[in-house]
Design a protein around this motif. Structure first.
Motif, PDB file in Angstrom:
ATOM      1  N   ASP A 111      71.352 -84.366 -18.419  1.00 49.50           N
ATOM      2  CA  ASP A 111      70.308 -83.776 -18.062  1.00 49.50           C
ATOM      3  C   ASP A 111      69.761 -84.123 -17.115  1.00 49.50           C
ATOM      4  O   ASP A 111      69.052 -85.110 -16.988  1.00 49.50           O
ATOM      5  CB  ASP A 111      69.552 -83.716 -19.213  1.00 49.50           C
ATOM      6  N   ARG A 112      69.645 -82.984 -15.977  1.00 51.17           N
ATOM      7  CA  ARG A 112      69.310 -83.252 -14.471  1.00 51.17           C
ATOM      8  C   ARG A 112      67.617 -83.178 -14.659  1.00 51.17           C
ATOM      9  O   ARG A 112      66.689 -83.438 -13.427  1.00 51.17           O
ATOM     10  CB  ARG A 112      69.859 -82.826 -13.173  1.00 51.17           C
ATOM     11  N   GLY A 113      66.830 -82.253 -15.968  1.00 48.59           N
ATOM     12  CA  GLY A 113      65.370 -82.503 -16.136  1.00 48.59           C
ATOM     13  C   GLY A 113      64.787 -80.978 -15.533  1.00 48.59           C
ATOM     14  O   GLY A 113      65.825 -79.958 -15.879  1.00 48.59           O
ATOM     15  N   GLN A 114      63.551 -81.173 -16.115  1.00 50.79           N
ATOM     16  CA  GLN A 114      63.214 -79.635 -16.489  1.00 50.79           C
ATOM     17  C   GLN A 114      61.657 -79.827 -15.606  1.00 50.79           C
ATOM     18  O   GLN A 114      61.187 -80.728 -14.913  1.00 50.79           O
ATOM     19  CB  GLN A 114      62.198 -79.490 -17.836  1.00 50.79           C
ATOM     20  N   SER A 115      60.880 -78.688 -14.580  1.00 53.96           N
ATOM     21  CA  SER A 115      60.046 -78.946 -13.982  1.00 53.96           C
ATOM     22  C   SER A 115      58.964 -77.520 -14.614  1.00 53.96           C
ATOM     23  O   SER A 115      59.463 -76.575 -14.934  1.00 53.96           O
ATOM     24  CB  SER A 115      60.368 -78.337 -12.250  1.00 53.96           C
ATOM     25  N   MET A 116      57.699 -77.659 -14.748  1.00 53.89           N
ATOM     26  CA  MET A 116      57.120 -76.797 -14.957  1.00 53.89           C
ATOM     27  C   MET A 116      55.880 -76.556 -13.281  1.00 53.89           C
ATOM     28  O   MET A 116      55.283 -77.696 -13.812  1.00 53.89           O
ATOM     29  CB  MET A 116      56.166 -76.974 -16.203  1.00 53.89           C
ATOM     30  N   PHE A 131      54.931 -80.228 -12.858  1.00 53.11           N
ATOM     31  CA  PHE A 131      54.755 -81.505 -13.491  1.00 53.11           C
ATOM     32  C   PHE A 131      56.611 -81.024 -13.673  1.00 53.11           C
ATOM     33  O   PHE A 131      57.537 -80.472 -13.521  1.00 53.11           O
ATOM     34  CB  PHE A 131      54.597 -81.506 -14.845  1.00 53.11           C
ATOM     35  N   GLY A 132      57.257 -82.375 -13.457  1.00 50.70           N
ATOM     36  CA  GLY A 132      58.503 -82.526 -13.472  1.00 50.70           C
ATOM     37  C   GLY A 132      59.098 -83.996 -14.469  1.00 50.70           C
ATOM     38  O   GLY A 132      58.322 -84.970 -14.827  1.00 50.70           O
ATOM     39  N   TYR A 133      60.065 -83.815 -14.956  1.00 51.19           N
ATOM     40  CA  TYR A 133      60.533 -84.617 -16.529  1.00 51.19           C
ATOM     41  C   TYR A 133      62.406 -84.707 -15.247  1.00 51.19           C
ATOM     42  O   TYR A 133      62.920 -84.250 -16.024  1.00 51.19           O
ATOM     43  CB  TYR A 133      60.463 -84.840 -17.290  1.00 51.19           C
ATOM     44  N   ASP A 134      62.817 -85.932 -15.257  1.00 46.91           N
ATOM     45  CA  ASP A 134      64.258 -86.380 -14.915  1.00 46.91           C
ATOM     46  C   ASP A 134      64.462 -87.380 -15.995  1.00 46.91           C
ATOM     47  O   ASP A 134      64.567 -88.433 -15.787  1.00 46.91           O
ATOM     48  CB  ASP A 134      64.421 -86.665 -14.181  1.00 46.91           C
ATOM     49  N   ASN A 138      64.304 -90.779 -16.172  1.00 47.33           N
ATOM     50  CA  ASN A 138      63.248 -91.783 -16.959  1.00 47.33           C
ATOM     51  C   ASN A 138      62.086 -91.654 -15.989  1.00 47.33           C
ATOM     52  O   ASN A 138      61.523 -92.338 -15.863  1.00 47.33           O
ATOM     53  CB  ASN A 138      63.360 -92.959 -17.558  1.00 47.33           C
ATOM     54  N   ASN A 139      62.070 -90.188 -14.869  1.00 47.00           N
ATOM     55  CA  ASN A 139      61.211 -90.316 -14.150  1.00 47.00           C
ATOM     56  C   ASN A 139      60.031 -89.259 -14.425  1.00 47.00           C
ATOM     57  O   ASN A 139      60.412 -88.272 -14.874  1.00 47.00           O
ATOM     58  CB  ASN A 139      61.890 -90.028 -12.554  1.00 47.00           C
ATOM     59  N   VAL A 140      58.838 -89.430 -14.370  1.00 48.52           N
ATOM     60  CA  VAL A 140      57.963 -88.496 -14.380  1.00 48.52           C
ATOM     61  C   VAL A 140      57.314 -87.771 -12.972  1.00 48.52           C
ATOM     62  O   VAL A 140      56.969 -88.869 -12.666  1.00 48.52           O
ATOM     63  CB  VAL A 140      56.672 -88.664 -15.342  1.00 48.52           C
ATOM     64  N   SER A 141      56.939 -86.844 -12.688  1.00 49.35           N
ATOM     65  CA  SER A 141      56.768 -86.149 -11.769  1.00 49.35           C
ATOM     66  C   SER A 141      55.155 -85.199 -11.385  1.00 49.35           C
ATOM     67  O   SER A 141      55.901 -84.849 -12.525  1.00 49.35           O
ATOM     68  CB  SER A 141      57.468 -85.971 -10.477  1.00 49.35           C
ATOM     69  N   VAL A 142      54.219 -85.405 -10.329  1.00 51.78           N
ATOM     70  CA  VAL A 142      53.465 -84.498 -10.567  1.00 51.78           C
ATOM     71  C   VAL A 142      53.466 -83.932  -9.110  1.00 51.78           C
ATOM     72  O   VAL A 142      53.263 -85.187  -8.640  1.00 51.78           O
ATOM     73  CB  VAL A 142      52.168 -84.880 -10.777  1.00 51.78           C
ATOM     74  N   GLY A 143      53.089 -83.033  -8.425  1.00 51.65           N
ATOM     75  CA  GLY A 143      53.161 -82.899  -7.422  1.00 51.65           C
ATOM     76  C   GLY A 143      52.186 -81.774  -7.232  1.00 51.65           C
ATOM     77  O   GLY A 143      52.082 -81.091  -8.340  1.00 51.65           O
ATOM     78  N   ILE A 144      51.074 -81.061  -5.579  1.00 46.39           N
ATOM     79  CA  ILE A 144      50.123 -80.967  -5.556  1.00 46.39           C
ATOM     80  C   ILE A 144      50.927 -79.717  -4.403  1.00 46.39           C
ATOM     81  O   ILE A 144      50.783 -80.153  -3.236  1.00 46.39           O
ATOM     82  CB  ILE A 144      48.408 -81.076  -5.825  1.00 46.39           C
ATOM     83  N   SER A 145      50.440 -78.438  -4.128  1.00 45.24           N
ATOM     84  CA  SER A 145      50.899 -78.224  -2.504  1.00 45.24           C
ATOM     85  C   SER A 145      50.099 -76.798  -2.536  1.00 45.24           C
ATOM     86  O   SER A 145      50.137 -76.282  -3.113  1.00 45.24           O
ATOM     87  CB  SER A 145      51.864 -77.567  -2.227  1.00 45.24           C
ATOM     88  N   ILE A 146      49.517 -76.846  -0.670  1.00 40.37           N
ATOM     89  CA  ILE A 146      49.197 -75.431  -1.051  1.00 40.37           C
ATOM     90  C   ILE A 146      49.587 -74.531   0.274  1.00 40.37           C
ATOM     91  O   ILE A 146      50.600 -75.175   1.108  1.00 40.37           O
ATOM     92  CB  ILE A 146      47.605 -75.686  -0.043  1.00 40.37           C
TER      93      ILE A 146
END
Length: 168
Positions: A111-116, A131-134, A138-146
Motif C-alpha cells: 500500500d503506497r498510501g492515501q490522500s484527501m 492530508f496524506g498517509y503513506d 508510516n508517514n503522515v503529511s499535511v499540506g496547504i497550497s494556494i
C-alpha cells in the motif's frame, strides 16, 4: 497527442553520453463527453535513466464529480514500482471540493498510501488543504497550497476548476 524529445549537442557533458533524452509524450482520447482515456510517458536513454509511463481513464459521470483509475510505472535506478491509482473529486457545494486518492504498488505488493484534499474555491484563487498517509513508510503529511486563478480556463488546463467545470 503531444510528443517531445531533447537533443544534447555535448552528450558526454550533458546527458551521460546520449545525444537524445527526455523522450516522451502524452495522449488524451475523449471517448465521449464524460470519458477520457489518458496516457503519457517519459524516458531517458542512458543506463539507469528514468522510465515513467501512465495509462488511465478519467470519467465525469455528473457535473459534481469525477473518478480516475490508472496504472503507473516508475523505473529510476534501483526504484521499480507499478502503481495502481484511483481517485475521485466531488463538488460538495459551489465553494468546496473534496478529493481522495489511493495507490497500491502491485510490483512490490505494498500500500503506497492515501490522500484527501479539501479545496475552497475563491474568486481569485483555490486554497487546498491536504492530508496524506503513506503506510509503507508510516508517514503522515499535511499540506496547504494556494493556486491563483490567472486568465481564462482552456481545454488543456490542469486547474481543478477547469477539470470539474466550475464556472469562473
Amino acid at each position: 497527442l503531444n510528443l517531445q524529445a531533447s537533443y544534447f549537442p555535448n552528450a558526454n557533458r550533458d546527458n551521460f553520453g546520449e545525444y537524445f533524452g527526455l523522450i516522451g509524450g502524452d495522449y488524451a482520447w475523449h471517448v465521449g463527453q464524460r470519458t477520457t482515456l489518458l496516457a503519457d510517458a517519459l524516458y531517458d536513454l542512458f543506463a539507469g535513466g528514468q522510465q515513467l509511463w501512465n495509462v488511465g481513464i478519467l470519467s465525469q459521470r455528473s457535473a459534481r464529480g469525477s473518478m480516475y483509475l490508472g496504472i503507473r510505472q516508475v523505473k529510476v535506478g534501483p526504484i521499480q514500482s507499478q502503481l495502481v491509482a484511483a481517485s475521485y473529486s466531488y463538488v460538495m457545494s459551489p465553494k468546496w471540493v473534496s478529493t481522495f486518492g489511493t495507490q497500491y504498488d502491485v510490483a512490490q505488493h505494498r500500500d503506497r498510501g492515501q490522500s484527501m484534499t479539501i479545496t475552497r474555491i475563491g474568486e481569485y484563487a483555490l486554497m487546498h488543504i491536504g492530508f496524506g498517509y503513506d503506510r509503507s513508510r508510516n508517514n503522515v503529511s499535511v499540506g496547504i497550497s494556494i493556486e491563483p486563478r490567472f486568465g481564462g480556463a482552456t481545454p488543456g488546463s490542469t486547474q481543478l476548476s477547469n477539470l470539474l467545470g466550475i464556472p469562473r
